[in-house]
Design a protein around this motif. Sequence first.
Motif, PDB file in Angstrom:
ATOM      1  N   LYS A  78      35.760  41.443  45.608  1.00 29.86           N
ATOM      2  CA  LYS A  78      35.852  39.983  45.622  1.00 29.86           C
ATOM      3  C   LYS A  78      35.344  39.360  44.332  1.00 29.86           C
ATOM      4  N   ASP A  79      34.343  39.966  43.737  1.00 28.40           N
ATOM      5  CA  ASP A  79      33.779  39.411  42.510  1.00 28.40           C
ATOM      6  C   ASP A  79      34.790  39.448  41.358  1.00 28.40           C
ATOM      7  N   ALA A  80      35.813  40.288  41.499  1.00 24.55           N
ATOM      8  CA  ALA A  80      36.805  40.422  40.430  1.00 24.55           C
ATOM      9  C   ALA A  80      38.057  39.597  40.698  1.00 24.55           C
ATOM     10  N   SER A  81      38.063  38.832  41.773  1.00 23.38           N
ATOM     11  CA  SER A  81      39.285  38.116  42.162  1.00 23.38           C
ATOM     12  C   SER A  81      39.741  37.119  41.098  1.00 23.38           C
ATOM     13  N   TYR A  82      38.774  36.388  40.495  1.00 29.66           N
ATOM     14  CA  TYR A  82      39.164  35.417  39.462  1.00 29.66           C
ATOM     15  C   TYR A  82      39.820  36.132  38.285  1.00 29.66           C
ATOM     16  N   TRP A  83      39.209  37.218  37.854  1.00 35.26           N
ATOM     17  CA  TRP A  83      39.759  37.990  36.735  1.00 35.26           C
ATOM     18  C   TRP A  83      41.140  38.549  37.077  1.00 35.26           C
ATOM     19  N   LEU A  84      41.294  39.074  38.281  1.00 36.55           N
ATOM     20  CA  LEU A  84      42.584  39.626  38.702  1.00 36.55           C
ATOM     21  C   LEU A  84      43.673  38.557  38.717  1.00 36.55           C
ATOM     22  N   LEU A  85      43.323  37.380  39.196  1.00 35.05           N
ATOM     23  CA  LEU A  85      44.317  36.317  39.332  1.00 35.05           C
ATOM     24  C   LEU A  85      44.637  35.643  38.005  1.00 35.05           C
ATOM     25  N   HIS A  86      43.604  35.331  37.233  1.00 34.18           N
ATOM     26  CA  HIS A  86      43.802  34.498  36.047  1.00 34.18           C
ATOM     27  C   HIS A  86      43.962  35.287  34.752  1.00 34.18           C
ATOM     28  N   GLU A  87      43.319  36.417  34.635  1.00 28.58           N
ATOM     29  CA  GLU A  87      43.396  37.190  33.401  1.00 28.58           C
ATOM     30  C   GLU A  87      44.439  38.306  33.482  1.00 28.58           C
TER      31      GLU A  87
END
Length: 234
Positions: A78-87
């Motif tokens: 879950k902590d990587a969700s922003y990176w997965l989605l946006h980067e």
Amino acid sequence: AAVLMNATQIEQGRRFVMKLQHKKKKKKPDGTEDEDDDDYKHARPTSVLQSIQPQLRSKNVLRRRGIAGSIKNCCFEKDASYWLLHEVNIVKSLLYPLAGPEELDPDDKVGLDPDLWLEGPDKVREPDEFTRLCLVDAILLLLASGRRSREYIRAQRTYVILKVADMSEESEDVSASIDECVQYLRRDEEGCEEGSSDRRLEDVVRGRRELLALPAPLPSAGMAMPKEDFDAVD
């Protein structure tokens, strides 16, 4: 690909696959690093996960299964969700194999990445059931990562691709996973109790004990998957 999928079943493996790595500087004839290497200066750090994404379009079904399973396992973080989605722009990579040859309504194309519909009748949907299930489950896990993630995934018009894919889906497991995704993609969250949709989706995910990707079955094998203790993973 199968090795990566096995490795990403544990947290350390997922962290390794998502770790950003910087390009190494070129060596001078004397063996020292070239401090004026322009390629190094302008190169963005990347990860194993980003480098294997294109393999979702491989002609090798075992490779596609392994990569889809690895990406799905990474979506547990879950902590990587922003990176997965946006980067990483993982949504497009997950949706492309699920897109098919169907003609979309003009309204459905608005806001949808052109790569998902420009091929028209020549586009072939992922034929392997295990791979499709991993892709849809990965989307479900991203939806479970939080409200902002769901809002972003909605904005990518994910519902359009899943809706059309479900019309031709023959697998009950894949169709059921698509339905769970659609329920949250179509829900208006305004006015809901804070965190209620998160708890609901996590309950759904935890109820599917086989969600963690296991070694991909051989092409001749069935889709039955061993039961796993989800709580021991998340």
